[in-house]
Scaffold this motif. Structure first.
Motif, PDB file in Angstrom:
ATOM      1  N   ALA A   1       0.836  -1.206   0.000  1.00 54.60           N
ATOM      2  CA  ALA A   1       0.000   0.000   0.000  1.00 54.60           C
ATOM      3  C   ALA A   1       0.869   1.254   0.000  1.00 54.60           C
ATOM      4  O   ALA A   1       0.577   2.229  -0.705  1.00 54.60           O
ATOM      5  CB  ALA A   1      -0.925  -0.007   1.216  1.00 54.60           C
ATOM      6  N   HIS A   2       1.939   1.257   0.795  1.00 56.94           N
ATOM      7  CA  HIS A   2       2.844   2.409   0.802  1.00 56.94           C
ATOM      8  C   HIS A   2       3.453   2.632  -0.571  1.00 56.94           C
ATOM      9  O   HIS A   2       3.543   3.773  -1.048  1.00 56.94           O
ATOM     10  CB  HIS A   2       3.960   2.188   1.833  1.00 56.94           C
ATOM     11  N   ALA A   3       3.887   1.538  -1.217  1.00 58.73           N
ATOM     12  CA  ALA A   3       4.467   1.665  -2.557  1.00 58.73           C
ATOM     13  C   ALA A   3       3.442   2.229  -3.534  1.00 58.73           C
ATOM     14  O   ALA A   3       3.762   3.098  -4.365  1.00 58.73           O
ATOM     15  CB  ALA A   3       4.979   0.309  -3.034  1.00 58.73           C
ATOM     16  N   GLY A   4       2.193   1.739  -3.450  1.00 63.61           N
ATOM     17  CA  GLY A   4       1.142   2.233  -4.331  1.00 63.61           C
ATOM     18  C   GLY A   4       0.818   3.692  -4.089  1.00 63.61           C
ATOM     19  O   GLY A   4       0.611   4.466  -5.036  1.00 63.61           O
TER      20      GLY A   4
ATOM     21  N   LEU B   1       1.114   6.754  -6.631  1.00 67.27           N
ATOM     22  CA  LEU B   1      -0.036   7.617  -6.931  1.00 67.27           C
ATOM     23  C   LEU B   1       0.358   9.088  -6.812  1.00 67.27           C
ATOM     24  O   LEU B   1       0.031   9.902  -7.695  1.00 67.27           O
ATOM     25  CB  LEU B   1      -1.197   7.284  -5.994  1.00 67.27           C
ATOM     26  N   ARG B   2       1.053   9.436  -5.716  1.00 67.08           N
ATOM     27  CA  ARG B   2       1.455  10.831  -5.538  1.00 67.08           C
ATOM     28  C   ARG B   2       2.430  11.263  -6.633  1.00 67.08           C
ATOM     29  O   ARG B   2       2.395  12.413  -7.095  1.00 67.08           O
ATOM     30  CB  ARG B   2       2.101  11.027  -4.156  1.00 67.08           C
ATOM     31  N   THR B   3       3.308  10.344  -7.063  1.00 69.19           N
ATOM     32  CA  THR B   3       4.278  10.676  -8.113  1.00 69.19           C
ATOM     33  C   THR B   3       3.587  10.927  -9.454  1.00 69.19           C
ATOM     34  O   THR B   3       3.935  11.858 -10.190  1.00 69.19           O
ATOM     35  CB  THR B   3       5.302   9.537  -8.261  1.00 69.19           C
ATOM     36  N   ALA B   4       2.589  10.088  -9.776  1.00 70.97           N
ATOM     37  CA  ALA B   4       1.910  10.202 -11.071  1.00 70.97           C
ATOM     38  C   ALA B   4       0.799  11.240 -11.073  1.00 70.97           C
ATOM     39  O   ALA B   4       0.338  11.642 -12.154  1.00 70.97           O
ATOM     40  CB  ALA B   4       1.331   8.834 -11.463  1.00 70.97           C
ATOM     41  N   TYR B   5       0.363  11.682  -9.918  1.00 68.51           N
ATOM     42  CA  TYR B   5      -0.824  12.537  -9.801  1.00 68.51           C
ATOM     43  C   TYR B   5      -0.765  13.806 -10.655  1.00 68.51           C
ATOM     44  O   TYR B   5      -1.734  14.123 -11.370  1.00 68.51           O
ATOM     45  CB  TYR B   5      -1.051  12.889  -8.330  1.00 68.51           C
ATOM     46  N   PRO B   6       0.308  14.574 -10.630  1.00 70.55           N
ATOM     47  CA  PRO B   6       0.289  15.850 -11.370  1.00 70.55           C
ATOM     48  C   PRO B   6       0.054  15.686 -12.867  1.00 70.55           C
ATOM     49  O   PRO B   6      -0.527  16.578 -13.504  1.00 70.55           O
ATOM     50  CB  PRO B   6       1.688  16.429 -11.095  1.00 70.55           C
ATOM     51  N   GLU B   7       0.488  14.567 -13.446  1.00 63.62           N
ATOM     52  CA  GLU B   7       0.390  14.389 -14.900  1.00 63.62           C
ATOM     53  C   GLU B   7      -0.782  13.500 -15.314  1.00 63.62           C
ATOM     54  O   GLU B   7      -0.957  13.237 -16.508  1.00 63.62           O
ATOM     55  CB  GLU B   7       1.691  13.762 -15.433  1.00 63.62           C
TER      56      GLU B   7
ATOM     57  N   LYS C   1      -2.845  -2.623  -4.455  1.00 63.20           N
ATOM     58  CA  LYS C   1      -2.200  -1.310  -4.620  1.00 63.20           C
ATOM     59  C   LYS C   1      -0.930  -1.402  -5.470  1.00 63.20           C
ATOM     60  O   LYS C   1      -0.433  -0.378  -5.948  1.00 63.20           O
ATOM     61  CB  LYS C   1      -1.835  -0.717  -3.252  1.00 63.20           C
ATOM     62  N   LEU C   2      -0.404  -2.622  -5.648  1.00 67.77           N
ATOM     63  CA  LEU C   2       0.809  -2.777  -6.455  1.00 67.77           C
ATOM     64  C   LEU C   2       0.586  -2.358  -7.907  1.00 67.77           C
ATOM     65  O   LEU C   2       1.532  -1.989  -8.609  1.00 67.77           O
ATOM     66  CB  LEU C   2       1.290  -4.233  -6.409  1.00 67.77           C
ATOM     67  N   ILE C   3      -0.664  -2.409  -8.362  1.00 68.99           N
ATOM     68  CA  ILE C   3      -0.959  -2.020  -9.749  1.00 68.99           C
ATOM     69  C   ILE C   3      -0.608  -0.556  -9.976  1.00 68.99           C
ATOM     70  O   ILE C   3      -0.184  -0.166 -11.066  1.00 68.99           O
ATOM     71  CB  ILE C   3      -2.444  -2.268 -10.070  1.00 68.99           C
ATOM     72  N   LEU C   4      -0.754   0.273  -8.930  1.00 67.49           N
ATOM     73  CA  LEU C   4      -0.487   1.701  -9.060  1.00 67.49           C
ATOM     74  C   LEU C   4       0.960   1.987  -9.449  1.00 67.49           C
ATOM     75  O   LEU C   4       1.261   3.041  -9.998  1.00 67.49           O
ATOM     76  CB  LEU C   4      -0.819   2.417  -7.744  1.00 67.49           C
ATOM     77  N   ILE C   5       1.845   1.054  -9.157  1.00 69.59           N
ATOM     78  CA  ILE C   5       3.252   1.251  -9.524  1.00 69.59           C
ATOM     79  C   ILE C   5       3.418   1.240 -11.034  1.00 69.59           C
ATOM     80  O   ILE C   5       4.280   1.932 -11.588  1.00 69.59           O
ATOM     81  CB  ILE C   5       4.122   0.149  -8.869  1.00 69.59           C
ATOM     82  N   GLN C   6       2.557   0.480 -11.729  1.00 67.84           N
ATOM     83  CA  GLN C   6       2.672   0.332 -13.183  1.00 67.84           C
ATOM     84  C   GLN C   6       1.746   1.271 -13.952  1.00 67.84           C
ATOM     85  O   GLN C   6       2.118   1.775 -15.018  1.00 67.84           O
ATOM     86  CB  GLN C   6       2.354  -1.117 -13.567  1.00 67.84           C
TER      87      GLN C   6
END
Length: 528
Positions: free
Chosen positions: A47-50, A54-60, A434-439
């Motif tokens: 969940a932390h990784a996801g 999410l926060r990294t990808a959010y702006p774009e 939540k691991l899907i969010l990494i990809q």
């Protein structure tokens, strides 16, 4: 007359360095637990990784901005969030969370050795081995990386507080020491809010335990900066001022207390990772060391010179150990979403007690047996974690294949009906979605919405329509009519691999399944 040269000096030097070399080798093996294996059994880490992804990808991502708002501000968890986000920019979200999870393995032993050296002038490898055992306890299985890091900072902060108390009693200038302690208190806060509450409790107890109590109490002013930061964070939370479209879900803060037997079972958690039972014996060894420290303190308390800093440190640390154990007995097990409240105190109880042990005085006697048992226990803990992690890979088999079938921009409802492992304790599979969010960007169903993640839902986020009692870690069955399936695109179910196929309504169609992982798609009504 010339003095004879001892032929035993080289042997003595080798004897002293061998335990340190053994600990260094054990550290390398301990770090391998978090880096060698693909599937991690530590509950909150996926969940932390996801969340970091999410926060990294959010702006774009226009898709993520439809369902989430980002609102970071200073408070508890801020340091953990800051480290995670910046590490992810360099090495990616998964490597970032592996790094943060590995950090306590080095930080906590170093903090305990620092405390012993600072307070008593010596440092034995025994203290590092004991701290390493605590790094492989139940909180590590739960994935409480932020709290485990804050525990190391807390031990340094408590150490500097005790030095401040000694300088206060001696009438020495304390301005620089107060500034150092105030900075550490604020640092503990931004790593974990509960940790700074424990620090405040320990500061009060140790201030009253010995010495010039009135002058000591006055030094509690070092908590003013941390209190101001905490007050600001709480004010922001209570005001509920989120960016446009954001919703602050109502969080229940109802305390839940456990029965006497459940409370007693928590005494094993400082060393508990697996279901083998070996961990319990290691936990018993730790508590035996605490008992040895308590007995030695009782026997020497009448002869202690209370005017010396070392004796004052011993009295303060034993008072801290006893009071935190009492706190453990009184605290609830959970307060709303914040779980394992009472169990978080136990490592502090153990560490503050064993710091008082003069290992040089007990080695060579019968009492040295438990000290050696701790060093052996640390080795077993690491070996057990490595073995269990290798076995866990088979349990996680099929997860990545099934998750790869979920496309980007999907809304995923996850039911971990069997989130447990056969070998690890805790609920390792409860956040694997939540691991899907990494990809790729998706909307998972059980994300943490609070100041720590800085993520909140928008009004159209389907998580807001989940039943009020929905708790992914405690699902045993699914009452399908309670869920608005039309708000989601896919349903993921995790059951034991040898269980019967899950039952689901006709509005769902099977996409794929492998092992215990079942992926279903929502049948959308046909439009004419």
């Amino acid at each position: 007359m010339s003095q004879p040269v001892s032929t035993f000096q080289p042997i003595t030097s080798r004897t002293r360095i061998l335990p340190w070399l053994a600990f260094a080798a054990l550290e390398v093996c301990a770090l391998a637990v978090f880096w060698v294996f693909d599937a991690l059994p530590f509950m909150d880490l996926p969940a932390h990784a996801g969340v970091i992804a999410l926060r990294t990808a959010y702006p774009e991502s226009d898709f993520l901005r439809q369902y989430f708002v980002l609102d970071p501000h200073l408070g508890g968890y801020s340091a953990f969030r800051f480290l995670g986000d910046h590490l992810a920019e360099w090495i990616g979200p998964m490597a970032a969370i592996r790094t943060l999870a590995s950090l306590p393995l080095m930080a906590l032993p170093a903090a305990v050795l620092y405390a012993r050296k600072r307070l008593y002038g010596d440092a034995d490898p025994f203290f590092a081995f004991a701290a390493l055992i605590l790094c492989f306890g139940f909180m590590t299985v739960l994935g409480f990386a932020s709290y485990m890091i804050s525990l190391a900072v807390l031990m340094i902060a408590v150490t500097e507080w005790l030095v401040l108390m000694a300088k206060t009693d001696a009438g020495e200038p304390t301005i620089s020491q107060e500034a150092c302690t105030a900075i550490l208190a604020a640092l503990v806060l931004v790593f974990h809010g509960f940790a700074v509450a424990i620090f405040g409790f320990l500061a009060l107890v140790t201030a009253l335990s010995t010495g010039e109590r009135y002058r000591r109490i006055f030094r509690l002013r070092v908590f003013v900066p941390a209190a101001l930061v905490a007050g600001y964070s709480l004010w922001i939370e209570q005001m509920g001022t989120l960016p446009d479209g954001g919703v602050s879900p109502h969080a229940s803060l109802t305390p839940v207390f456990q029965g006497a037997l459940d409370k007693l079972s928590l005494l094993a958690t400082p060393a508990l990772m697996t279901r083998t039972g070996i961990d319990i014996l290691i936990a018993v060894t730790l508590w035996l060391i605490v008992a040895v420290a308590a007995v030695r303190f009782y026997r020497t308390s009448k002869t202690l010179d209370s005017s010396t800093p070392k004796s004052q440190h011993t009295q303060a640390l034993m008072a801290a150990s006893a009071s935190t154990f009492l706190l453990f007995l009184l605290l609830p097990h959970s307060i709303g979403w914040f779980g394992f409240v009472d169990g978080r105190v136990l490592p502090v109880t153990i560490l503050t007690a064993i710091l008082t042990l003069d290992t040089r005085a007990v080695r060579g006697r019968f009492q040295s047996i438990p000290l050696a048992a701790v060093e052996i226990g640390a080795t077993i803990s690491v070996a057990l974690a490595l073995f269990a992690s290798s076995q866990f890979q088979n349990e996680a088999n099929g997860a990545s294949d099934v998750l790869s079938n979920i496309p980007a921009r999907s809304r995923l409802l996850y039911f971990p009906l069997e989130p447990d492992s056969r070998i690890f304790t805790g609920h390792p599979f409860v956040h694997y979605d939540k691991l899907i969010l990494i990809q790729r960007p998706i909307v998972p169903s059980d994300l943490w919405f609070h100041q720590g993640t800085a993520i909140y839902p928008t009004r159209i986020n389907p998580s807001l329509s989940l039943p009020a009692d929905f708790k992914a870690s405690n699902l045993k069955s699914v009452v399908w009519p309670h869920y608005k399936l039309e708000d989601w695109d896919y349903v993921l179910i995790r059951i034991a691999p040898d269980s019967a196929p899950p039952q689901y309504p006709d509005s769902l169609s099977l996409v794929t399944h492998r092992g215990g992982w079942w992926l279903l798609q929502i049948r959308k009504p046909e439009t004419k």
